[in-house]
Scaffold this motif. Structure first.
Motif, PDB file in Angstrom:
ATOM      1  N   GLU A  96      -7.774   5.757   0.176  1.00 28.54           N
ATOM      2  CA  GLU A  96      -6.710   5.648  -0.823  1.00 28.54           C
ATOM      3  C   GLU A  96      -6.118   7.014  -1.214  1.00 28.54           C
ATOM      4  O   GLU A  96      -5.103   7.077  -1.892  1.00 28.54           O
ATOM      5  CB  GLU A  96      -7.212   4.917  -2.071  1.00 28.54           C
ATOM      6  N   LEU A  97      -6.777   8.113  -0.784  1.00 31.52           N
ATOM      7  CA  LEU A  97      -6.251   9.450  -1.056  1.00 31.52           C
ATOM      8  C   LEU A  97      -5.520  10.032   0.152  1.00 31.52           C
ATOM      9  O   LEU A  97      -5.108  11.185   0.139  1.00 31.52           O
ATOM     10  CB  LEU A  97      -7.394  10.389  -1.460  1.00 31.52           C
ATOM     11  N   TRP A 117      -8.635  15.213  -3.681  1.00 30.67           N
ATOM     12  CA  TRP A 117      -7.395  15.391  -2.911  1.00 30.67           C
ATOM     13  C   TRP A 117      -6.894  16.818  -2.975  1.00 30.67           C
ATOM     14  O   TRP A 117      -6.049  17.230  -2.175  1.00 30.67           O
ATOM     15  CB  TRP A 117      -6.319  14.431  -3.420  1.00 30.67           C
ATOM     16  N   VAL A 169       0.850  -1.200   0.000  1.00 29.07           N
ATOM     17  CA  VAL A 169       0.000   0.000   0.000  1.00 29.07           C
ATOM     18  C   VAL A 169       0.888   1.254   0.000  1.00 29.07           C
ATOM     19  O   VAL A 169       0.953   1.980   0.993  1.00 29.07           O
ATOM     20  CB  VAL A 169      -0.950   0.008   1.218  1.00 29.07           C
ATOM     21  N   PRO A 170       1.553   1.500  -1.156  1.00 34.39           N
ATOM     22  CA  PRO A 170       2.499   2.630  -1.184  1.00 34.39           C
ATOM     23  C   PRO A 170       1.833   3.990  -1.330  1.00 34.39           C
ATOM     24  O   PRO A 170       2.516   5.017  -1.349  1.00 34.39           O
ATOM     25  CB  PRO A 170       3.348   2.317  -2.425  1.00 34.39           C
ATOM     26  N   HIS A 171       0.493   4.012  -1.445  1.00 32.39           N
ATOM     27  CA  HIS A 171      -0.147   5.293  -1.786  1.00 32.39           C
ATOM     28  C   HIS A 171       0.006   6.333  -0.683  1.00 32.39           C
ATOM     29  O   HIS A 171      -0.031   7.534  -0.955  1.00 32.39           O
ATOM     30  CB  HIS A 171      -1.627   5.088  -2.122  1.00 32.39           C
ATOM     31  N   PHE A 172       0.157   5.895   0.580  1.00 33.93           N
ATOM     32  CA  PHE A 172       0.319   6.889   1.645  1.00 33.93           C
ATOM     33  C   PHE A 172       1.580   7.730   1.421  1.00 33.93           C
ATOM     34  O   PHE A 172       1.558   8.954   1.551  1.00 33.93           O
ATOM     35  CB  PHE A 172       0.384   6.208   3.018  1.00 33.93           C
ATOM     36  N   LEU A 219       3.331   7.991  -1.509  1.00 36.55           N
ATOM     37  CA  LEU A 219       3.247   8.716  -2.790  1.00 36.55           C
ATOM     38  C   LEU A 219       2.331   9.927  -2.682  1.00 36.55           C
ATOM     39  O   LEU A 219       2.636  11.001  -3.216  1.00 36.55           O
ATOM     40  CB  LEU A 219       2.759   7.757  -3.888  1.00 36.55           C
ATOM     41  N   ASN A 220       1.191   9.751  -2.009  1.00 33.04           N
ATOM     42  CA  ASN A 220       0.277  10.884  -1.840  1.00 33.04           C
ATOM     43  C   ASN A 220       0.933  12.025  -1.073  1.00 33.04           C
ATOM     44  O   ASN A 220       0.750  13.202  -1.408  1.00 33.04           O
ATOM     45  CB  ASN A 220      -0.986  10.439  -1.099  1.00 33.04           C
ATOM     46  N   THR A 221       1.690  11.674  -0.051  1.00 37.16           N
ATOM     47  CA  THR A 221       2.361  12.710   0.751  1.00 37.16           C
ATOM     48  C   THR A 221       3.321  13.521  -0.107  1.00 37.16           C
ATOM     49  O   THR A 221       3.341  14.762  -0.049  1.00 37.16           O
ATOM     50  CB  THR A 221       3.129  12.059   1.913  1.00 37.16           C
TER      51      THR A 221
END
Length: 545
Positions: free
Chosen positions: A492-493, A409, A330-333, A335-337
């Motif tokens: 997910e965002l 987002w 779950v790399p989205h945390f 990448l989103n940051t």
């Protein structure tokens, strides 16, 4: 100018005024104070108000006990390892306070390592992390650098001859500090205390992580997220938070206005070289102070590698699975940051440079209003701004987006940009102050128009300030939780801070949450290191009030 003012009004002033209006109006739209009267009639809110005030003052008090001696040691003594002390003393700012809360629970909590030892040796346990005590402890260890850095600058600017004259007249030791040094360093000390107080009452993540809800910020969050946007009590709590912040700001300014602190001579270096017993005593103080303040960092790193850590001094087994979880599954945390904070930092640089240029290089009417609105986020808690955004942008389609702004987002980028704008305005303003206007006038006398002068002369000269301001916005946005937790549209965002909060809700997810905390620490550390490289010896100014 008009465009900048419109942006700030829409994204700062209007949301805050909307919160204020809901708290001050009845169903027919008439002004009323009945909601505030109801606030003070309810024991829960009265207790939350008292706890917020009390905890804020305690954090300032204990923060001063740690920060002022360290600042005095750095300002007055020369010894080996002084640079290490200055660097280590800013490290608590690197870790998000709510991450430190989880780490301290494992070390100082009821079944933490310290209490296990106390039970084994003395058959007793101390509730370090229970209730308000735990909140104050975590916030003190996290926010004391604000007091230290601001006090250090004030101490460094004191004319040493004033203290020498007092010593020649027989004033020494504690009396010298109380009668001469303390009054002269008050501007920096009060600025640091004010910033610490505002950050402490604004902190939402630490009380939530420690499951202590009897404070104003958690109450505002719970009212809005559980009862709904139409609950007036949530808005009243937000207004009370703003009033507390503004009251603290006005009280500090009023107090500092009662006396004159300026000196006419440049401060001379008056550092005593430490040797022998004095040096050993100073290092003992430093080791104890920083050893305690860096406990959260140690705890969070160990937890990120722990497979099982319960009712034992250290984990019984270790694993890399938590990093595999957050970096590959779950790399989205992460990448989103990076996406949100880099965009926000870029926008802050553009807005901060434009505002600073208008303030210093123009005489257009309304620039003071522009400065006032841009500085408002310093005194507006993040939870209040988030509630304002939900109120203003939730029910209508944002132009060009085809959906409410709060469903995208982009709302997080907007929140980060506005929350950190004062930092970049200050950084750009300071950089532009150091560029003499004659350099720009010379370019214009040689035929360059205003735009070409800005691009070829001004921007290169203030480039360091722009980058430093953007880095400050980046590193502080990376660990922003108060507004994030209220504005994330979907899981997910979510950025890192939201991921840490979600993972930490379950004992099984704490390892992954700690791994995200380590990533956050690394991101902030890189940003802090680059800020130190750009600011050089003035790195502490980046975190000053």
């Amino acid at each position: 100018m008009a465009l900048l003012l419109a942006v700030l009004v829409v994204f700062i002033l209007y949301p805050v005024l909307s919160v204020l209006w809901i708290a001050l109006s009845d169903d027919q739209g008439n002004l009323t104070l009945v909601h505030f009267a109801n606030f003070f009639r309810r024991p829960l809110f009265r207790e939350a108000l008292w706890n917020t005030l009390w905890s804020g003052l305690l954090v300032v008090f204990f923060g001063a006990l740690i920060g002022v001696p360290l600042a005095y040691i750095v300002a007055r003594y020369e010894f080996r390892g002084k640079l290490l002390l200055q660097t280590a003393a800013t490290l608590p700012l690197v870790i998000p306070p709510f991450v430190g809360a989880v780490a301290l629970q494992l070390i100082l909590g009821r079944s933490g390592a310290v209490n296990l030892l106390l039970m084994e040796w003395f058959d007793l346990s101390i509730p370090f992390m229970e209730g308000l005590t735990g909140v104050v402890l975590v916030q003190t260890l996290h926010f004391f650098p604000f007091i230290m850095l601001n006090t250090l600058v004030s101490l460094s600017n004191i004319d040493a001859s004033l203290e020498e004259m007092a010593q020649n007249l027989g004033c020494h030791g504690w009396r010298l500090f109380r009668r001469v040094t303390l009054p002269l360093m008050l501007p920096g000390f009060i600025a640091g205390s004010l910033l610490t107080f505002i950050r402490a009452i604004d902190d939402l993540g630490t009380p939530l992580m420690l499951n202590y809800k009897n404070l104003l910020a958690p109450q505002a969050y719970l009212r809005i997220t559980t009862i709904g946007m139409d609950d007036v009590d949530g808005y009243v709590v937000c207004v009370v938070l703003v009033v507390l912040s503004l009251a603290a700001l006005l009280a500090a300014r009023k107090y500092l206005g009662l006396a004159e602190y300026a000196t006419v001579q440049r401060p001379a270096a008056a550092m005593e070289k430490l040797r022998g017993a004095k040096l050993a005593l100073v290092w003992l103080i430093i080791a104890v102070t920083l050893g305690v303040s860096l406990l959260p960092h140690i705890g969070i790193v160990v937890l990120s590698f722990a497979k099982v850590w319960s009712f034992s001094l250290l984990p019984t087994s270790y694993t890399l699975a938590h990093y595999n979880e957050i970096l590959f599954r779950v790399p989205h945390f992460v990448l989103n940051t990076l996406l949100y904070t880099l965009i926000a930092a870029g926008l802050d640089i553009v807005l901060g440079a434009a505002i600073a240029f208008l303030l210093l290089r123009s005489r257009v009417p309304g620039r003071n209003l522009l400065d006032a609105i841009a500085s408002m986020p310093l005194a507006i808690p993040g939870v209040v701004l988030a509630v304002g955004y939900l109120r203003v942008f939730h029910g209508w389609e944002f132009p060009g987006l085809g959906a409410p702004l709060t469903s995208s987002w982009i709302i997080l980028v907007v929140a980060y940009t506005m929350r950190r704008l004062p930092y970049t305005v200050r950084a750009c303003y300071a950089a532009l102050q150091q560029v003499h206007i004659s350099l720009e006038e010379s370019a214009q006398n040689l035929g360059a128009n205003r735009l070409r002068t800005i691009i070829r002369i001004t921007l290169p000269l203030i480039g360091g300030g722009l980058v430093a301001g953007g880095l400050i916005a980046f590193i502080t946005s990376c660990v922003e939780l108060a507004s994030t937790i209220m504005l994330v549209p979907r899981i997910e965002l979510g950025p890192i801070s939201y991921g840490i909060y979600l993972y930490m809700q379950s004992p099984l997810g704490r390892g992954a949450g700690a791994a995200l905390g380590v990533v956050a620490i690394l991101l902030v550390s890189i940003g802090t290191y680059l800020t130190h490289r750009i600011f050089g010896g003035r790195a502490g100014n980046a975190f000053r009030a």
